[in-house]
Scaffold this motif. Structure first.
Motif, PDB file in Angstrom:
ATOM      1  N   ALA A   1      40.044-103.886  30.834  1.00  0.00           N
ATOM      2  CA  ALA A   1      40.279-104.101  32.263  1.00  0.00           C
ATOM      3  C   ALA A   1      41.727-104.510  32.536  1.00  0.00           C
ATOM      4  O   ALA A   1      42.357-104.001  33.465  1.00  0.00           O
ATOM      5  N   LEU A   2      42.257-105.420  31.721  1.00  0.00           N
ATOM      6  CA  LEU A   2      43.636-105.875  31.929  1.00  0.00           C
ATOM      7  C   LEU A   2      44.632-104.736  31.732  1.00  0.00           C
ATOM      8  O   LEU A   2      45.629-104.639  32.457  1.00  0.00           O
ATOM      9  N   ARG A   3      44.364-103.875  30.767  1.00  0.00           N
ATOM     10  CA  ARG A   3      45.265-102.747  30.525  1.00  0.00           C
ATOM     11  C   ARG A   3      45.260-101.788  31.716  1.00  0.00           C
ATOM     12  O   ARG A   3      46.305-101.243  32.094  1.00  0.00           O
ATOM     13  N   GLU A   4      44.095-101.594  32.318  1.00  0.00           N
ATOM     14  CA  GLU A   4      44.009-100.693  33.463  1.00  0.00           C
ATOM     15  C   GLU A   4      44.663-101.272  34.707  1.00  0.00           C
ATOM     16  O   GLU A   4      45.154-100.529  35.565  1.00  0.00           O
ATOM     17  N   LEU A   5      44.701-102.611  34.794  1.00  0.00           N
ATOM     18  CA  LEU A   5      45.237-103.259  35.982  1.00  0.00           C
ATOM     19  C   LEU A   5      46.721-103.597  35.882  1.00  0.00           C
ATOM     20  O   LEU A   5      47.378-103.807  36.908  1.00  0.00           O
ATOM     21  N   GLU A   6      47.257-103.655  34.670  1.00  0.00           N
ATOM     22  CA  GLU A   6      48.592-104.231  34.504  1.00  0.00           C
ATOM     23  C   GLU A   6      49.682-103.457  35.237  1.00  0.00           C
ATOM     24  O   GLU A   6      50.698-104.043  35.631  1.00  0.00           O
ATOM     25  N   ALA A   7      49.486-102.167  35.464  1.00  0.00           N
ATOM     26  CA  ALA A   7      50.499-101.383  36.167  1.00  0.00           C
ATOM     27  C   ALA A   7      50.636-101.828  37.624  1.00  0.00           C
ATOM     28  O   ALA A   7      51.679-101.591  38.251  1.00  0.00           O
ATOM     29  N   PHE A   8      49.609-102.485  38.145  1.00  0.00           N
ATOM     30  CA  PHE A   8      49.617-102.902  39.547  1.00  0.00           C
ATOM     31  C   PHE A   8      49.898-104.396  39.718  1.00  0.00           C
ATOM     32  O   PHE A   8      49.916-104.891  40.841  1.00  0.00           O
ATOM     33  N   LEU A   9      50.110-105.098  38.607  1.00  0.00           N
ATOM     34  CA  LEU A   9      50.294-106.541  38.661  1.00  0.00           C
ATOM     35  C   LEU A   9      51.646-106.925  38.069  1.00  0.00           C
ATOM     36  O   LEU A   9      52.106-106.333  37.098  1.00  0.00           O
TER      37      LEU A   9
ATOM     38  N   ARG B   1      51.154-103.340  23.176  1.00  0.00           N
ATOM     39  CA  ARG B   1      51.424-104.424  24.115  1.00  0.00           C
ATOM     40  C   ARG B   1      50.666-104.178  25.408  1.00  0.00           C
ATOM     41  O   ARG B   1      50.501-103.033  25.836  1.00  0.00           O
ATOM     42  N   GLN B   2      50.260-105.255  26.043  1.00  0.00           N
ATOM     43  CA  GLN B   2      49.594-105.136  27.336  1.00  0.00           C
ATOM     44  C   GLN B   2      49.443-106.526  27.938  1.00  0.00           C
ATOM     45  O   GLN B   2      49.832-107.525  27.344  1.00  0.00           O
ATOM     46  N   LEU B   3      48.846-106.586  29.122  1.00  0.00           N
ATOM     47  CA  LEU B   3      48.499-107.857  29.732  1.00  0.00           C
ATOM     48  C   LEU B   3      47.355-108.474  28.940  1.00  0.00           C
ATOM     49  O   LEU B   3      46.352-107.813  28.665  1.00  0.00           O
ATOM     50  N   ILE B   4      47.519-109.740  28.546  1.00  0.00           N
ATOM     51  CA  ILE B   4      46.492-110.434  27.760  1.00  0.00           C
ATOM     52  C   ILE B   4      46.098-111.740  28.447  1.00  0.00           C
ATOM     53  O   ILE B   4      46.785-112.218  29.351  1.00  0.00           O
ATOM     54  N   HIS B   5      45.015-112.339  27.988  1.00  0.00           N
ATOM     55  CA  HIS B   5      44.542-113.614  28.533  1.00  0.00           C
ATOM     56  C   HIS B   5      45.461-114.747  28.107  1.00  0.00           C
ATOM     57  O   HIS B   5      45.838-115.594  28.902  1.00  0.00           O
ATOM     58  N   ARG B   6      45.793-114.814  26.836  1.00  0.00           N
ATOM     59  CA  ARG B   6      46.747-115.746  26.216  1.00  0.00           C
ATOM     60  C   ARG B   6      46.158-117.135  25.904  1.00  0.00           C
ATOM     61  O   ARG B   6      46.788-117.967  25.275  1.00  0.00           O
ATOM     62  N   ASP B   7      44.905-117.375  26.306  1.00  0.00           N
ATOM     63  CA  ASP B   7      44.290-118.674  26.009  1.00  0.00           C
ATOM     64  C   ASP B   7      42.817-118.464  25.675  1.00  0.00           C
ATOM     65  O   ASP B   7      41.933-119.069  26.279  1.00  0.00           O
ATOM     66  N   VAL B   8      42.568-117.605  24.689  1.00  0.00           N
ATOM     67  CA  VAL B   8      41.193-117.226  24.355  1.00  0.00           C
ATOM     68  C   VAL B   8      40.569-118.259  23.430  1.00  0.00           C
ATOM     69  O   VAL B   8      40.991-118.440  22.288  1.00  0.00           O
ATOM     70  N   HIS B   9      39.561-118.947  23.935  1.00  0.00           N
ATOM     71  CA  HIS B   9      38.730-119.844  23.129  1.00  0.00           C
ATOM     72  C   HIS B   9      37.377-119.950  23.808  1.00  0.00           C
ATOM     73  O   HIS B   9      37.199-119.487  24.952  1.00  0.00           O
ATOM     74  N   PHE B  10      36.407-120.525  23.124  1.00  0.00           N
ATOM     75  CA  PHE B  10      35.052-120.562  23.664  1.00  0.00           C
ATOM     76  C   PHE B  10      34.982-121.243  25.023  1.00  0.00           C
ATOM     77  O   PHE B  10      34.134-120.913  25.851  1.00  0.00           O
ATOM     78  N   GLY B  11      35.870-122.204  25.282  1.00  0.00           N
ATOM     79  CA  GLY B  11      35.838-122.910  26.555  1.00  0.00           C
ATOM     80  C   GLY B  11      36.146-122.035  27.755  1.00  0.00           C
ATOM     81  O   GLY B  11      35.792-122.375  28.882  1.00  0.00           O
ATOM     82  N   ASN B  12      36.801-120.895  27.532  1.00  0.00           N
ATOM     83  CA  ASN B  12      37.173-120.014  28.633  1.00  0.00           C
ATOM     84  C   ASN B  12      36.300-118.761  28.728  1.00  0.00           C
ATOM     85  O   ASN B  12      36.608-117.851  29.496  1.00  0.00           O
ATOM     86  N   PHE B  13      35.216-118.724  27.945  1.00  0.00           N
ATOM     87  CA  PHE B  13      34.269-117.614  27.988  1.00  0.00           C
ATOM     88  C   PHE B  13      32.880-118.225  28.135  1.00  0.00           C
ATOM     89  O   PHE B  13      32.464-119.032  27.304  1.00  0.00           O
ATOM     90  N   LEU B  14      32.149-117.840  29.168  1.00  0.00           N
ATOM     91  CA  LEU B  14      30.895-118.499  29.501  1.00  0.00           C
ATOM     92  C   LEU B  14      29.686-117.664  29.077  1.00  0.00           C
ATOM     93  O   LEU B  14      29.692-116.425  29.193  1.00  0.00           O
ATOM     94  N   PHE B  15      28.660-118.370  28.614  1.00  0.00           N
ATOM     95  CA  PHE B  15      27.426-117.719  28.176  1.00  0.00           C
ATOM     96  C   PHE B  15      26.228-118.488  28.734  1.00  0.00           C
ATOM     97  O   PHE B  15      26.270-119.704  28.927  1.00  0.00           O
ATOM     98  N   GLU B  16      25.140-117.745  28.963  1.00  0.00           N
ATOM     99  CA  GLU B  16      23.892-118.368  29.401  1.00  0.00           C
ATOM    100  C   GLU B  16      22.746-117.673  28.683  1.00  0.00           C
ATOM    101  O   GLU B  16      22.566-116.458  28.816  1.00  0.00           O
ATOM    102  N   GLN B  17      21.978-118.452  27.920  1.00  0.00           N
ATOM    103  CA  GLN B  17      20.864-117.926  27.135  1.00  0.00           C
ATOM    104  C   GLN B  17      21.304-116.726  26.284  1.00  0.00           C
ATOM    105  O   GLN B  17      20.605-115.717  26.187  1.00  0.00           O
TER     106      GLN B  17
END
Length: 306
Positions: free
Chosen positions: A116-124, A172-188
């Motif tokens: 998604a970030l790669r597809e959007l980066e041209a517009f951001l 190279r592309q647009l990345i999150h830059r702070d990937v850890h479990f605290g920034n990715f949410l899960f339920e069941q």
């Protein structure tokens, strides 16, 4: 910042509720909203742009709640406040499932985000950063000022030379830059959303995977993987990622070099803010990665793990 002040500010959204402190700049509002404060307007506005673009792209990210007057955020005395609807789920705090499933799923959702970030980066318009530039700039300057405390200049030179030799080959592309479990949410066991894009930037794609895997080493007790088991996590995360999008062979071959560079970045940062114990911890991880470079490479390149 007191809860009383936050409650007063929430009136600008016509919202009342119980506050639960999350961290230094975020509060939960009645388990329905998150209010977050920023000291830098440009950082806030980048997050707003990216959240809006990802939302329109159909990605599970937080919805911004506008003020009564319609603005996206509130400014008071040079501090900026953003209110978003709280996404369902929480960060993973234990491993009740098989670790292979957990880490494979994390790899997969990182891959989906990268698509998604790669597809959007041209517009951001985002900061176009270079890990190699940092490795040749402020990082060695900081290490020299500290008289190469904890780490030798030879080890640094070897890593930066290895990175420089292949850097132009790394996607190279647009990345999150702070990937850890605290920034990715899960339920069941199901993924429910991405949060915290404050550090997003254009950089080498493999940075996000390397950063996530290094974070597991830093917090091995919390996530249940000792250092020997961690090598399997490398394989599982990459295999999950490649269910979404393939990595280049050079990315997997030099994953260890990117990891070493990130730990040098952390070492320099912690030295610059006088956090010597954390700097020393980063150096220890740097040498752990360096000693085990071949094993990391083997796991990263093996597509038929376990």
């Amino acid at each position: 910042m007191t809860n009383l002040k936050i409650k007063e500010l929430l009136k600008n959204w016509n919202i009342e509720g119980n506050l639960t402190w999350i961290n230094n700049n975020s509060w939960d509002v009645s388990d329905s909203y998150i209010i977050k404060c920023y000291n830098k307007q440009e950082e806030l506005e980048r997050s707003i742009v990216l959240l809006g673009a990802l939302k329109e792209h159909g990605m599970p990210v937080a919805e911004i709640v506008p003020l009564k007057e319609g603005e996206n955020y509130l400014e008071r005395e040079g501090v900026y406040y953003l209110l978003t609807r709280k996404l369902p789920g929480s960060s993973i705090v234990n491993l009740r499932e098989e670790p292979e499933q957990i880490y494979g799923r994390m790899g997969k959702v990182i891959g989906k985000l990268h698509i998604a970030l790669r597809e959007l980066e041209a517009f951001l318009d985002f900061w176009d950063n270079s890990l190699l530039f940092e490795m040749k700039g402020w990082i060695p300057e900081t290490l020299r000022k500290a008289d190469w405390k904890y780490i030798g200049s030879e080890a640094y030179e070897e890593t930066v030379n290895n990175l420089g030799a292949i850097y132009e080959e790394l996607p190279r592309q647009l990345i999150h830059r702070d990937v850890h479990f605290g920034n990715f949410l899960f339920e069941q066991g199901e993924f429910t959303g991405y949060i915290d894009f404050d550090l997003s930037q254009k950089n080498i794609r493999i940075f996000d995977i390397a950063y996530f895997l290094l974070g597991l080493l830093c917090d091995e007790n919390h996530y249940g993987a000792d250092r020997e088991k961690w090598f399997d996590l490398v394989a599982w995360v990459i295999r999950g990622y490649e269910e979404s999008i393939p990595l280049e062979e050079v990315e997997k071959t030099y994953l260890n070099t990117v990891m070493e560079s990130i730990e040098l970045l952390f070492t320099a940062y912690f030295l610059s803010v006088k956090e010597d114990r954390l700097a020393e911890d980063s150096v220890q991880l740097f040498y752990f990665i360096k000693r085990n470079a071949n094993k990391i490479r083997e796991k990263a390149l093996d597509s038929d793990i376990m």
